[in-house]
Design an enzyme around this catalytic site. Sequence first.
Site, PDB file in Angstrom:
ATOM      1  N   ARG A   1       0.837  -1.269   0.088  1.00 54.65           N
ATOM      2  CA  ARG A   1       0.035   0.059  -0.011  1.00 54.65           C
ATOM      3  C   ARG A   1       0.950   1.278   0.090  1.00 54.65           C
ATOM      4  O   ARG A   1       1.918   1.369   0.899  1.00 54.65           O
ATOM      5  CB  ARG A   1      -0.638   0.178   1.111  1.00 54.65           C
ATOM      6  CG  ARG A   1      -1.831   1.474   1.339  1.00 54.65           C
ATOM      7  CD  ARG A   1      -2.421   1.290   2.449  1.00 54.65           C
ATOM      8  NE  ARG A   1      -3.296   2.380   2.651  1.00 54.65           N
ATOM      9  CZ  ARG A   1      -3.821   3.115   3.555  1.00 54.65           C
ATOM     10  NH1 ARG A   1      -3.818   2.543   4.615  1.00 54.65           N
ATOM     11  NH2 ARG A   1      -4.632   3.829   3.395  1.00 54.65           N
TER      12      ARG A   1
ATOM     13  N   HIS B   1      -8.145   7.227   0.353  1.00 58.11           N
ATOM     14  CA  HIS B   1      -9.121   5.726   0.270  1.00 58.11           C
ATOM     15  C   HIS B   1      -9.417   5.212  -0.885  1.00 58.11           C
ATOM     16  O   HIS B   1     -10.619   4.682  -0.999  1.00 58.11           O
ATOM     17  CB  HIS B   1     -10.196   6.282   1.000  1.00 58.11           C
ATOM     18  CG  HIS B   1     -10.107   6.721   2.248  1.00 58.11           C
ATOM     19  ND1 HIS B   1     -10.825   7.786   3.022  1.00 58.11           N
ATOM     20  CD2 HIS B   1      -9.422   6.410   3.586  1.00 58.11           C
ATOM     21  CE1 HIS B   1     -10.413   8.105   4.185  1.00 58.11           C
ATOM     22  NE2 HIS B   1      -9.721   7.196   4.585  1.00 58.11           N
TER      23      HIS B   1
ATOM     24  N   ARG C   1      -9.998  15.560  12.461  1.00 56.55           N
ATOM     25  CA  ARG C   1      -9.272  16.660  11.228  1.00 56.55           C
ATOM     26  C   ARG C   1     -10.525  17.470  11.213  1.00 56.55           C
ATOM     27  O   ARG C   1     -11.773  17.003  11.144  1.00 56.55           O
ATOM     28  CB  ARG C   1      -9.012  15.805  10.001  1.00 56.55           C
ATOM     29  CG  ARG C   1      -7.731  15.071  10.185  1.00 56.55           C
ATOM     30  CD  ARG C   1      -7.597  14.200   8.921  1.00 56.55           C
ATOM     31  NE  ARG C   1      -7.199  12.693   9.446  1.00 56.55           N
ATOM     32  CZ  ARG C   1      -7.384  11.835   8.632  1.00 56.55           C
ATOM     33  NH1 ARG C   1      -7.484  11.881   7.137  1.00 56.55           N
ATOM     34  NH2 ARG C   1      -7.261  10.397   8.916  1.00 56.55           N
TER      35      ARG C   1
END
Length: 399
Positions: free
Chosen positions: A90, A179, A240
């Site tokens: 990833r 994502h 966030r």
Amino acid sequence: MKILVVNAGSSSLKYQLIDMETENVIAKGGCERIGIRGSNLKHKTSKGEKIIERDMPNHKVAIQLVLEALVDPEYGAISSMDEIDAVGHRVVHSGEDFNCSVLVDDEVLAKCRNNIELAPLHMPANILGIEACREAMPGKPMALVFDTAFHSTMPAYAYMYAIAYDDYKNFKIRRYGFHGTSHKYVSQEAIKYLGKPAAETKIITCHLGGGSSISAVKGGKCIDTSMGFTPLAGVPMGTRSGDLDPAVLEYLAAKKHYTILDCVNYLNKECGVAGISGVSSDFRDLTKAASEGNERAKLALDVFSYDVKKYIGSYVAALGGLDCLVFTAGIGENTSQVRKAVCENMEYFGIAIDEDKNEQKNDGSIHDITAAGAKVKVLVIPTNEELVIARETKELLEA
Ligand code: ADP
């Protein structure tokens, strides 16, 4: 074929070994506290869980321990490393260099190093993980699967910020989105579920977890997404802020005597639903506190659900209609209260959910919560980013 999926963070390294014949996970686990005292490896197979406490000064030692655990005669899953056909990594950021997954070589790795400045918190760790695996498994094919790649199909008018064009060109300042593997996985699962040709589908995917992002997917391709240049943009998240007026930064810096870096840290770590509620970044704590009468917890949930709803509305406009709305990740899969609030008063768009179905616990498969007669399918789909990484690695290997 067996593929090892590796997700390297700055002090952690998570892995899954996936048998691609069945797509079953045959071993999984993670190293924690790499480079910090008290590091350990948690390793799980069908035989049970094993915790190995060992000093891991760096990622190279960590991956070596993972490989040892995988072939261990007692708690391993394979008899030799030769059984691992490839490794899928990833990687958080592709910049504008890659629009799909790639097999790694020195040139690819050099481009990744050039993109460190786009994601300074994640890219160095991702690269350490790749380098450690290349050293530990020389010659083994390795694929890089980027969080941003699924969003590379966005048209320029969706990814451009309204800044001076030269600054976009020179500094690569634009919307990238994150994502991507999750949005790709759940949108593909939704297309299968809808049973229509992919080209005819209009889907909105809501990945709501520790970090949250919403994507508009037309004909199987992403056309817009809520995160931006960094994963700070879009809806509010655990800690966030999500989108706000950029002029807040200058005002905040003056009031709190912050540097720009302080401001960005603050927006990443002290805001979101945790900041509003003063309770927690975790939606389990927030829903509990709200049910006990905590007004700020309720406000945080309302702000979050309202922002998700607004993104859905704007993406219906961007898509020119909607067939399917998907909820995924920790909150999307588990917090029925958020799904209910987001879908409330959306009949105008053809969105309505069945309250009983919405309350049923997810069992790991696709859960259809659409109200009888509603035009838009509303689905809860458990995400599986590791499987996307393994599938893409397999595809590259076979190509
Ligand atoms: P991350 O982005 O860290 O991978 P997840 O997708 O695991 O995040 O989502 C984590 C969030 O999901 C938690 O902060 C919590 O607010 C929410 N959540 C709600 N219910 C559950 C549950 N039953 N299990 C896990 N997470 C849940």
